[in-house]
Design a protein around this motif. Structure first.
Motif, mmCIF file in Angstrom:
data_model
loop_
_atom_site.group_PDB
_atom_site.id
_atom_site.type_symbol
_atom_site.label_atom_id
_atom_site.label_comp_id
_atom_site.label_asym_id
_atom_site.label_seq_id
_atom_site.Cartn_x
_atom_site.Cartn_y
_atom_site.Cartn_z
ATOM 1 N N ALA A 170 0.854 -1.376 0.093
ATOM 2 C CA ALA A 170 -0.055 -0.143 -0.090
ATOM 3 C C ALA A 170 0.844 1.098 0.346
ATOM 4 N N ILE A 171 0.783 2.102 -0.824
ATOM 5 C CA ILE A 171 1.488 3.291 -0.987
ATOM 6 C C ILE A 171 0.909 4.304 -0.110
ATOM 7 N N THR A 172 2.121 5.407 0.087
ATOM 8 C CA THR A 172 1.385 6.350 1.033
ATOM 9 C C THR A 172 0.195 7.304 0.200
ATOM 10 N N PRO A 173 -0.669 7.959 1.071
ATOM 11 C CA PRO A 173 -1.948 8.499 0.430
ATOM 12 C C PRO A 173 -1.252 9.402 -0.960
ATOM 13 N N PHE A 174 -2.411 9.126 -1.844
ATOM 14 C CA PHE A 174 -2.008 9.648 -3.235
ATOM 15 C C PHE A 174 -2.983 10.935 -3.390
ATOM 16 N N SER A 215 -7.722 1.195 -5.494
ATOM 17 C CA SER A 215 -7.607 2.382 -4.456
ATOM 18 C C SER A 215 -8.249 2.154 -3.301
ATOM 19 N N THR A 216 -7.829 2.957 -2.015
ATOM 20 C CA THR A 216 -8.778 2.540 -0.967
ATOM 21 C C THR A 216 -9.383 4.179 -0.503
ATOM 22 N N ASP A 223 -8.953 5.777 1.973
ATOM 23 C CA ASP A 223 -8.076 6.952 2.484
ATOM 24 C C ASP A 223 -6.877 7.502 1.587
ATOM 25 N N ARG A 266 -4.963 5.832 -0.752
ATOM 26 C CA ARG A 266 -3.959 4.884 -1.126
ATOM 27 C C ARG A 266 -4.131 4.072 -2.381
ATOM 28 N N ILE A 268 -3.353 0.065 -3.475
ATOM 29 C CA ILE A 268 -2.883 -1.193 -3.083
ATOM 30 C C ILE A 268 -2.462 -1.834 -4.468
ATOM 31 N N VAL A 301 5.906 6.736 -6.559
ATOM 32 C CA VAL A 301 5.154 6.502 -5.319
ATOM 33 C C VAL A 301 5.907 5.773 -4.230
ATOM 34 N N GLU A 353 4.239 2.214 1.841
ATOM 35 C CA GLU A 353 4.134 2.586 3.389
ATOM 36 C C GLU A 353 4.136 1.161 3.930
#
Length: 281
Positions: free
Chosen positions: A138-142, A165-166, A168, A170, A172, A211, A214
């Protein structure tokens, strides 16, 4: 949320777009309408690929909340939950099934349904079944949207890549399957899998080129060599039913398993039930 199956580069002379177009026709025939996106359509949405199938109306559940909701619904209908509970012994007879747990509980029932995920008891015949390890990050918030409509993206390749996407902000990214099931070994490989997942995601969606991951993790799931689940009676074990081998289609196949096993218990088996038999050829 929409769902998008995306073709990658052209491997070994196989025309991926033609394959996707054929799949689209099959889905349309089954009443699942979608749209074919050419490479230029994909580029307009920030993707690189030969083509894709785009479908509306897909959903993205929170797995924890979904599981809790299903358990609460079962309790409301009279189900009794045992937790913690590790089944250690199964005894079947012509009239009932008895399960004893490590914690000392004993459960007796007319019918047992095994739905243990990939933890399959030894007596379940599974020559077509194998365990696979999978990795995700999962990346840091985009900032903003990584791509339009935040579609779920599944690359039609082997090995595959998926992205979603999530809530918040991010993204995945997952894939990189390998056929082994040791969780410790899988976790040890996680740091080595991250660069590959990031590179594949950037190749499909250049907006993800810089990206940072995290969080990263690995997991295990069961699959079959013909991509169909194992659902039905357990040979040699009276009153014992099973549902395994969902692959990456757990939401779909679990719902189908519920219908198929309900029909079996009612004495109204599906005509296609042999396709999912545990001991099928």
């Amino acid at each position: 949320m929409a769902a998008c199956a995306c073709a990658a580069g052209e491997p070994s002379g196989v025309s991926m777009p033609l394959s996707l177009i054929s799949q689209g026709r099959v889905r349309t025939h089954a009443g699942i309408d979608g749209a074919y996106l050419a490479d230029s359509d994909l580029a307009a949405q920030g993707f690189v690929g030969q083509g894709a199938l785009l479908y509306d109306g897909r959903t993205e559940p929170d797995p924890v909340k979904l599981a809790q909701g299903l358990l609460a619904a079962a309790q409301a209908r009279g189900a009794v939950l045992l937790c913690p509970a590790t089944a250690e012994n199964y005894e079947t007879s012509l009239s009932a099934v008895t399960v004893t747990t490590r914690e000392g509980d004993t459960v007796r029932a007319r019918t047992l349904v095994l739905a243990n995920g990939y933890e399959m008891p030894d007596f379940v015949p599974a020559p077509r079944h194998s365990l696979v390890s999978n990795w995700a990050l999962a990346i840091t918030p985009f900032p903003g949207e990584a791509w339009p409509h935040q579609s779920l993206v599944w690359e039609a390749s082997d090995p595959y890549l998926y992205m979603r996407s999530t809530a918040d902000g991010r993204v995945i990214i997952g894939g990189e399957d390998e056929e082994f099931a040791d969780p410790d070994a899988g976790q040890a490989l996680t740091s080595a899998k991250i660069p590959g997942l990031q590179a594949k995601a950037a190749a499909r969606c250049p907006g993800l080129a810089d990206v940072e991951a995290e969080f990263a993790w690995s997991g295990v799931f069961g699959q079959t060599d013909d991509s169909l689940p194992l659902i039905g009676a357990t040979p040699g074990r009276p009153h014992c039913l099973a549902a395994f081998g969902y692959g990456g289609n757990g939401i779909t196949f679990s719902a189908m398993a519920a219908d198929l096993l309900d029909a079996h218990l009612r004495g109204e088996p599906w005509k296609d039930a042999p396709l999912f038999a545990l001991d099928r050829d």
